[in-house]
Design a protein around this motif. Structure first.
Motif, PDB file in Angstrom:
ATOM      1  N   GLN A 114     -32.748   7.138   6.775  1.00 34.36           N
ATOM      2  CA  GLN A 114     -31.942   8.483   6.288  1.00 34.36           C
ATOM      3  C   GLN A 114     -30.564   8.154   5.880  1.00 34.36           C
ATOM      4  O   GLN A 114     -29.785   7.725   6.790  1.00 34.36           O
ATOM      5  CB  GLN A 114     -32.246   9.748   7.008  1.00 34.36           C
ATOM      6  N   HIS A 115     -30.055   8.916   4.869  1.00 35.46           N
ATOM      7  CA  HIS A 115     -28.636   8.767   4.861  1.00 35.46           C
ATOM      8  C   HIS A 115     -27.525   9.684   5.806  1.00 35.46           C
ATOM      9  O   HIS A 115     -27.980  10.689   6.144  1.00 35.46           O
ATOM     10  CB  HIS A 115     -28.338   9.277   3.318  1.00 35.46           C
ATOM     11  N   GLU A 116     -27.016   8.839   6.331  1.00 34.00           N
ATOM     12  CA  GLU A 116     -26.059   9.451   7.370  1.00 34.00           C
ATOM     13  C   GLU A 116     -24.722   9.609   6.961  1.00 34.00           C
ATOM     14  O   GLU A 116     -24.078   8.687   6.300  1.00 34.00           O
ATOM     15  CB  GLU A 116     -26.255   8.500   8.542  1.00 34.00           C
ATOM     16  N   LEU A 117     -23.920  10.580   7.033  1.00 39.14           N
ATOM     17  CA  LEU A 117     -22.645  11.035   6.831  1.00 39.14           C
ATOM     18  C   LEU A 117     -21.780  10.273   7.798  1.00 39.14           C
ATOM     19  O   LEU A 117     -22.222  10.067   9.002  1.00 39.14           O
ATOM     20  CB  LEU A 117     -22.541  12.222   6.812  1.00 39.14           C
ATOM     21  N   VAL A 130     -18.586   9.568  10.213  1.00 36.75           N
ATOM     22  CA  VAL A 130     -18.419  10.505  11.289  1.00 36.75           C
ATOM     23  C   VAL A 130     -16.832   9.939  11.465  1.00 36.75           C
ATOM     24  O   VAL A 130     -16.395   8.765  11.659  1.00 36.75           O
ATOM     25  CB  VAL A 130     -19.100  10.102  12.926  1.00 36.75           C
ATOM     26  N   VAL A 152     -18.005  15.265  10.169  1.00 35.72           N
ATOM     27  CA  VAL A 152     -18.334  14.824   9.086  1.00 35.72           C
ATOM     28  C   VAL A 152     -18.044  15.595   8.054  1.00 35.72           C
ATOM     29  O   VAL A 152     -17.727  16.618   8.015  1.00 35.72           O
ATOM     30  CB  VAL A 152     -19.956  14.657   9.016  1.00 35.72           C
ATOM     31  N   ARG A 168     -20.827   7.927  19.763  1.00 36.10           N
ATOM     32  CA  ARG A 168     -21.009   8.051  18.691  1.00 36.10           C
ATOM     33  C   ARG A 168     -20.550   6.887  17.714  1.00 36.10           C
ATOM     34  O   ARG A 168     -19.853   6.131  18.267  1.00 36.10           O
ATOM     35  CB  ARG A 168     -20.570   9.361  17.910  1.00 36.10           C
ATOM     36  N   LYS A 169     -21.297   6.769  16.543  1.00 44.65           N
ATOM     37  CA  LYS A 169     -20.597   5.847  15.667  1.00 44.65           C
ATOM     38  C   LYS A 169     -19.844   6.278  14.758  1.00 44.65           C
ATOM     39  O   LYS A 169     -19.891   6.906  13.851  1.00 44.65           O
ATOM     40  CB  LYS A 169     -21.954   5.150  14.768  1.00 44.65           C
TER      41      LYS A 169
END
Length: 442
Positions: A109-112, A114, A131, A182-183
């Motif tokens: 899935q497309h991840e926004l 961060v 985000v 988190r990334k």
């Protein structure tokens, strides 16, 4: 127990559930009662021999021969027909083994992206993780805030105290864990006046890097003023002509004069700053010099005069003189002082950022709230849910700074912002990264 998800206990793929042979009966005399069975079996053997002979003849003529598969089954062959009219045979369906639900791969899935911003001030340690949202906006997905009073005793000793540093490091360890979980595409971690002015500020940040795993940068006062303005851009309306934005901190107070009457308005409010200053005084340093628990009216007036004298030395204070009388001029405060005043003004039983951020207060409302707080003793301030024990000895020092600012730039309106440096950092990081560029969805 049978595992229904993996198909354990079911028939093997391609096999019938029935037995392939007839089980022997309990009596050996069964076959003697069916005398013709042996003769029939002999006939079948003869037919098999003839079938083998025919297969050999067909093979010699190059005709297709169907062989039995491993299970003894013979695929169905359609009767011979005109090759031009023969329908192609469907491809065989190869059963796939069933996987447990948890191991079935899902499409990515497309991840926004961060972004993160951390502000270690004289009084607070604050973190925001967000985000991007619609153009110029973002959505906070994690946050942290703790009063650490890093600048406690700094004005008297010129150094950060051991207990204050310990409190700050413990808070920063929490922030470090949040960031490592988190990334993060981009982050900016800043320290302001306490680390800027302390003799051991650099030494403290080296300890932070060792123990909390975070590398903080000490920003100058001009950068601090610009970030405060960037964080409040959405609270300045389109018809506004001029704004004095102020950020009353723990060890310093940043003031920026914003002129929106010249040229086309830029998406970045900070581009319209025409003058700025940073006063080396904040709620912690002022309260330590004049007292914060017991504040008489005389003490309060002395604090106001102290700040007013500093403002007189600000050369650019008159750069908005041409818009001060306009109804499109106003003050914009981003600090714990003004958010506290707003909470008291709204008589909130519990502080609610959604009701405070962006609130308009007229001049008389601000006058009443300042007067109310001056009239309260320390315990009454502690008892108010929007002040509490953490701010009870600092809030009047903040009010004194606010009154000095209002004395130089009188305005009928004050807008309250529960936002500041962190929001400014996030806005600049996202804009520089291009997350809103050519994005029709935002």
């Amino acid at each position: 127990m049978e595992d229904h998800d993996t198909g354990a206990g079911a028939s093997a793929v391609g096999m019938s559930g029935a037995s392939p042979t007839e089980p022997a009966g309990p009596s050996a005399g069964r076959f003697s009662r069916h005398a013709g069975a042996h003769a029939k079996h002999a006939d079948n053997q003869g037919e098999n021999q003839k079938g083998k002979t025919r297969k050999r003849r067909k093979r010699r003529r190059g005709r297709k021969v169907f062989a039995r598969d491993a299970n003894g089954a013979i695929p169905h062959a359609a009767p011979a027909a005109n090759p031009a009219s023969r329908m192609p045979e469907p491809a065989p369906i190869v059963p796939q083994p069933r996987l447990p639900v948890s191991s079935v791969p899902r499409p990515p899935q497309h991840e926004l992206p961060v972004f993160a911003a951390l502000d270690l001030g004289t009084n607070n340690c604050r973190l925001l993780v967000a985000v991007p949202g619609r153009h110029g906006q973002f959505r906070v997905i994690d946050a942290f805030s703790r009063i650490v009073r890093l600048g406690e005793g700094l004005s008297a000793s010129g150094r950060l105290g051991q207990a204050a540093m310990d409190r700050a490091v413990e808070a920063l360890k929490v922030c470090g864990e949040k960031l490592r979980n988190r990334k993060i595409r981009k982050a900016r971690l800043i320290a302001t006046e306490a680390c800027r002015s302390a003799a051991n500020g650099i030494e403290f940040l080296e300890r932070v890097e060792r123990e909390a795993g975070l590398k903080l940068e000490i920003i100058d006062r001009q950068t601090e003023a610009r970030l405060a303005v960037s964080g409040c851009g959405s609270l300045v309306e389109r018809d506004t002509r001029g704004v004095v934005l102020f950020d009353i901190g723990g060890g310093s107070s940043e003031i920026a004069l914003i002129d929106l009457t010249r040229g086309q308005r830029s998406p970045r409010l900070a581009n319209h700053i025409v003058s700025w200053t940073s006063l080396p005084v904040g709620v912690v340093s002022l309260a330590e010099r004049f007292g914060g628990r017991t504040v008489t009216r005389e003490t309060f007036s002395a604090m106001v005069d102290d700040v007013a004298m500093r403002l007189k030395a600000f050369d650019g204070r008159d750069r908005l003189a041409h818009v001060l009388a306009s109804p499109q001029f106003h003050l914009l405060g981003t600090s714990g002082t003004v958010t506290t005043l707003a909470g008291v003004h709204l008589d909130l039983e519990r502080y609610d950022r959604r009701r405070v951020d962006g609130l308009w207060m007229d001049r008389m409302s601000v006058d009443r709230m300042v007067e109310k707080l001056i009239g309260w003793d320390f315990q009454q301030r502690v008892a108010n849910p929007c002040i509490g024990a953490d701010r009870a000895d600092l809030v009047l020092a903040g009010c004194a700074i606010l009154e000095a600012i209002r004395g130089v730039w009188p305005s009928e309106r004050l807008r309250v912002a529960d936002r500041g440096l962190r929001e400014g950092i996030l806005s600049e990081l996202m804009a520089d990264d291009g997350v809103w560029r050519h994005d029709g969805r935002r």
